[in-house]
Scaffold this motif. Structure first.
Motif, short mmCIF file in Angstrom:
data_model
loop_
_atom_site.label_atom_id
_atom_site.label_comp_id
_atom_site.label_asym_id
_atom_site.label_seq_id
_atom_site.Cartn_x
_atom_site.Cartn_y
_atom_site.Cartn_z
N TYR A 152 0.83 -1.20 0.00
CA TYR A 152 0.00 0.00 0.00
C TYR A 152 0.87 1.25 0.00
O TYR A 152 2.10 1.18 0.15
N THR A 153 0.24 2.40 -0.15
CA THR A 153 0.92 3.68 -0.11
C THR A 153 0.31 4.51 1.01
O THR A 153 -0.90 4.75 1.02
N CYS A 154 1.14 4.92 1.95
CA CYS A 154 0.71 5.77 3.06
C CYS A 154 1.61 7.00 3.10
O CYS A 154 2.85 6.85 3.10
N ASP A 155 1.03 8.16 3.11
CA ASP A 155 1.80 9.42 3.09
C ASP A 155 2.77 9.47 1.92
O ASP A 155 3.89 9.96 2.04
N GLY A 156 2.34 8.92 0.77
CA GLY A 156 3.15 8.96 -0.44
C GLY A 156 4.29 7.95 -0.49
O GLY A 156 5.07 7.94 -1.44
N LYS A 157 4.40 7.09 0.53
CA LYS A 157 5.49 6.12 0.58
C LYS A 157 4.95 4.70 0.46
O LYS A 157 3.96 4.35 1.11
N PRO A 158 5.60 3.85 -0.36
CA PRO A 158 5.18 2.45 -0.43
C PRO A 158 5.54 1.71 0.86
O PRO A 158 6.63 1.89 1.40
N GLU A 159 4.58 0.94 1.36
CA GLU A 159 4.79 0.18 2.58
C GLU A 159 4.20 -1.22 2.42
O GLU A 159 3.45 -1.48 1.48
#
Length: 151
Positions: free
Chosen positions: A60-67
């Protein structure tokens, strides 16, 4: 002892609670097509897509970062609730407890509420509270609304 807490919010949704619950309980594999700006992939590691105790990994992407997030699924059909219990991944680097419960509560024939409860405990007090993850899951639930309605 590190800081812990519980966040609770409600997201109003169109359509009946049962339809929303089925999507979250049984059909996580459609999330990348439905809300690809949030979820890029979901992989099953143990169990079936709709089984209690199944283990899944989410990209997923959270705050523009892939996690990445690995979770164990808990299902409560009576309450129309699905719990994602954190096992591994980016969020688990900062938290030792991360449980997110999505409960679908009927409001009318054509509307319901997704009550989201996030229970968390930081690994140490140097880490920030996970309010960004609560914002993420709330946005994810709201964005799934359109997809569930048209399905």
């Amino acid at each position: 002892m590190a800081t812990s807490g519980t966040y609770v919010t409600e997201v109003p949704l169109k359509g009946n609670a049962e339809k929303h619950y089925r999507r979250w309980r049984n059909e996580n594999h459609v999330f990348p097509d439905a809300i690809g700006h949030h979820i890029q992939g979901v992989t099953i590691h143990d169990g079936e897509w709709d089984s209690h105790g199944a283990i899944k990994t989410w990209n997923y992407t959270c705050d523009g970062k892939p996690e990445v997030f690995k979770e164990r699924r808990e299902i409560d059909d009576e309450k129309k609730a699905v719990t994602f219990r954190g096992l591994e991944g980016h969020v688990m680097e900062q938290l030792k407890v991360y449980d997110v419960v999505f409960e679908f509560i009927p409001q009318s024939e054509d509307g319901c509420v997704c009550k989201i409860t996030m229970i968390w405990e930081k690994r140490n007090d140097d880490f920030p509270e996970p309010s960004n993850y609560m914002k993420f899951v709330k946005s994810m639930a709201a964005d799934m609304d359109h997809h569930v309605i048209k399905a």
